[in-house]
Design a protein around this motif. Sequence first.
Motif, PDB file in Angstrom:
ATOM      1  N   ALA B 121       1.383   2.528 -14.501  1.00  0.00           N
ATOM      2  CA  ALA B 121       0.858   2.860 -13.168  1.00  0.00           C
ATOM      3  C   ALA B 121      -0.603   3.285 -13.260  1.00  0.00           C
ATOM      4  CB  ALA B 121       1.694   3.976 -12.552  1.00  0.00           C
ATOM      5  N   ALA B 124      -2.767   0.300 -13.739  1.00  0.00           N
ATOM      6  CA  ALA B 124      -2.220  -0.770 -12.910  1.00  0.00           C
ATOM      7  C   ALA B 124      -3.156  -1.969 -12.838  1.00  0.00           C
ATOM      8  CB  ALA B 124      -1.948  -0.251 -11.502  1.00  0.00           C
ATOM      9  N   ASP B 129      -0.757  -2.829 -18.387  1.00  0.00           N
ATOM     10  CA  ASP B 129       0.251  -2.807 -17.332  1.00  0.00           C
ATOM     11  C   ASP B 129       1.087  -4.077 -17.391  1.00  0.00           C
ATOM     12  OD1 ASP B 129       1.680  -2.412 -14.980  1.00  0.00           O
ATOM     13  OD2 ASP B 129       0.083  -3.238 -13.736  1.00  0.00           O
ATOM     14  N   ARG B 201       6.934   3.310 -12.727  1.00  0.00           N
ATOM     15  CA  ARG B 201       5.655   2.698 -12.369  1.00  0.00           C
ATOM     16  C   ARG B 201       5.502   2.621 -10.847  1.00  0.00           C
ATOM     17  NH1 ARG B 201       4.007  -2.392 -10.899  1.00  0.00           N
ATOM     18  NH2 ARG B 201       1.861  -2.948 -11.473  1.00  0.00           N
ATOM     19  N   LEU B 205       2.777   4.718  -8.708  1.00  0.00           N
ATOM     20  CA  LEU B 205       1.729   4.011  -7.960  1.00  0.00           C
ATOM     21  C   LEU B 205       1.623   4.567  -6.550  1.00  0.00           C
ATOM     22  CD1 LEU B 205       1.936   0.229  -8.888  1.00  0.00           C
ATOM     23  CD2 LEU B 205       0.078   1.839  -9.286  1.00  0.00           C
ATOM     24  N   GLN B 209      -1.541   7.250  -4.724  1.00  0.00           N
ATOM     25  CA  GLN B 209      -2.301   6.966  -3.495  1.00  0.00           C
ATOM     26  C   GLN B 209      -2.439   8.195  -2.599  1.00  0.00           C
ATOM     27  OE1 GLN B 209      -3.485   3.846  -2.535  1.00  0.00           O
ATOM     28  NE2 GLN B 209      -2.923   3.230  -4.600  1.00  0.00           N
TER      29      GLN B 209
END
Lengths: 556, 313
Positions: B121, B124, B129, B201, B205, B209
């Motif tokens: 992650a 990424a 990844d 992962r 992710l 954010q």
Amino acid sequence: MSEDLLRIDDLHVSFSTRRGLVEAVRGVTLTVKAGEMLGLVGESGSGKSVTGFATTRLLDAAGRVTGGKILFRGQDVTKLRGDDLRQLQGAAMSMIFQNPRAALNPIRAIGLQIADAILTHKRISKDAARAEALELLRAVQIRDPEARMNAYPHELSGGMCQRVMIAIAISCNPALLIADEPTTGLDVTTQKVVMDLLAEIAAARGMATILITHDLGLAARYCRRIAVMERGRIVEEASPKTLFRAPQHAYTKRLVAASPTATSRIEDLVTEEERERTAAVVSKPRPVPAHGTPPLLEVRKLAKRFDQGSAAVADFSMTIAGGESVGLVGESGSGKSTTSRMICRLIDPSEGDIVFDGQSIGHVAARDFHRSRFRKDIQMVFQDPNESLNPRYTAFDCIAHPLMRLDGMRGGEALRKRVEECAERVGLPLDLLPRFPHQLSGGQKARVGIARAIACRPRLLVLDEPTAALDVSVQAVVLQLLDRLRRENDIALLFVSHDLNVVRMLCDRTIVLRNGGIVEQGESRALFDNPKTDYTRKLVEAIPHIETGPALAAAL
Amino acid sequence: MLSYILRRIVATLPVMAIVALFVFSLLYIAPGDPAVVIAGDQASPEDVERIRQSLGLDRPFLIQFGSWVWRILHGDLGTSIFTNLPVSTMIGQRLGPTLSLMMVTLLLTIVVAVPLGVVAAWKAGSFIDRAIMAFAVFGFSLPVFVVGYVLAYIFALELEWLPVQGYTPITQGFWPWLQNLILPAVALGCVYIALIARITRATMLEVLQQDYIRTARAKGMGQGGILFIHALKNAAVPIVTVIGIGIALLIGGAVVTESVFAIPGLGRLTIDAILRRDYPVIQGIVLLFSFVYVLVNLMIDVTYTLVDPRIRY
């Protein structure tokens, strides 16, 4: 000449998107002196936040500085890497954000979150960091700081969360603080308290501040210098006084006109040139309801209790005549949204009755109200047009849906005509109808929301903060649209808002709510000019008035 | 909190009752006379009658069920038709190897999969990844018995680093015990590692954010602090959920793995019992596994409250 703390020189920032490189900032140049508070004002998409993020090096992975320099104490921030960068972030330069609750880690006690910031930059023990964190909570005037150290963000109000963010930001005594819309989404009174605190702390510590905001009034109240941004460029930079008295750039003129003030009228919200085009509609006289006609809506002793037993709304009574506009104001938690939802019959009242057009509708269960013949007559416009439109429905579907459900239309040519007619009434270009919400701008989405609500020709429109998520220039257009719809179609409006300036302009009468009860009500202008209760006075005084701006800035 | 756990335990009772009813009905769901089925093809009519008597099959269904439940509540799972030993004794003998295998696999999985997912992650879209995710797809696609035999061939037969098969109780030393479990745990853990690395992962992710990660960066925190102090704990709830669901996978996988590596555990016992139509043993094992699974679910729910202060019961 004193040395500039921050000098941004011809900054360019681009974002790589699916549709290629998009330039968000195109050549911004500005300076900040030590201890100064600069306002960076612009509407969404103007690049003001991106400029802030580029300065603190917090741009998304997709964003890149493509040109220019950001000199902080003579050092180019854009070239810093690794440890050099981290020594700057949070120490010499820090940032606070919009939506403070989301900006705090939801599962970490706030004391630890403040201590994290301290421990990142100072070599001290955990206990010492904790003690410092406690001092910071005191400095940002959080009551009972010892107990709050172990609290989690969801246990604090939005204003408190922003104070915690301020505590984190000032923990290492930065020379520059960038505040990105620090009070957007907070109540006016909370906004005033938080901004006063921020200004006080900045002044006491000699900290320079960049206040990024869409609210000209707010910037004028706290900053001595304001830079106005439009589409990635700074179009004008001046003192608040000059900006409001004699704006130079066309965009600034429009922005100043669109910002509601204590004295502005709906008609004032556009510049002179634009006004001439809409004059024909605006000058139409407002229909005065004849005496003796029964009210369209009568609410009697309405109350709502949720599970825990304390009343969200109690003993609420009001009337609205046909074509009348009534404002419902109050801070968050005052029960204004609950009340509006009960009147819309989206939730059931615990007590009291709602009489619409002479018939009691309070006892029809909310879940069955969609079958009532009055569903067509009472419609709602929701707060955030981004969230309240189904992302899988086109604008056409959104407007057509209530027509099919409530007017029994079956599709085909007749439906298409009705939808287009609705779109025309709200000024939505017909070629936008096949688009999905994410392909529309904020203002266009707001129009879709309003078109949907008026599609079945309601007699009462309940609007829950319909402009809270919109830019001022868009808000101005939406407010004019609502006012025009009311005059032309004789729709009664119940307007729920925390923005008193807007309510004053749009509503004939205003009801002030606090803790679920009515504090004061009366004719809007009279109520705001001569508030009878302390609470209303506090609300009115908390609105950032442009007139008082320079005086306050001078006092600091 | 304690009252919540108590309430949850009480709430598991109906679940266990339904499982028990289902397990008990196994005998009757199978076509034909249970006594004949149990006795097998070579049995004489006397044998069948003896079995029917000893199992009480001549009595009404509900009475049989009632007395069976009553005995279980007293810790009596019945007697094996084949060995004539109490089922609880047989399960007790086999519990150690299976539990050892599951614990080692679980530990190995968490230690390998979570960091892999976090790194994927963090990086990424990069080569790292993509390599990790390709490995995950690979691990997902290989059946346990294939991985098992390949591992045994390479590390036991060719390189002779580890024993081919068998099991040594932990009472005879930690290393001999672990030595025998490494290959089975790797074989069994492959799918599980792939699954949890992917979930880690995806969740990470999403968490990366969030606004509070930006706040952590604004504080000047290092990458490690951001990933492990702020992000991973926020990602924990979905990860823990999948780890829990994966335990069901482990139970199924253990049956195959134990056969491949000749580990005398519950998996082997299950297969033997099914082949011999030893119904009391099958019932006992299924009941035990369901109980473990219900218990694991309870533990997951309790873990949520430890990870996330917003979850209150």
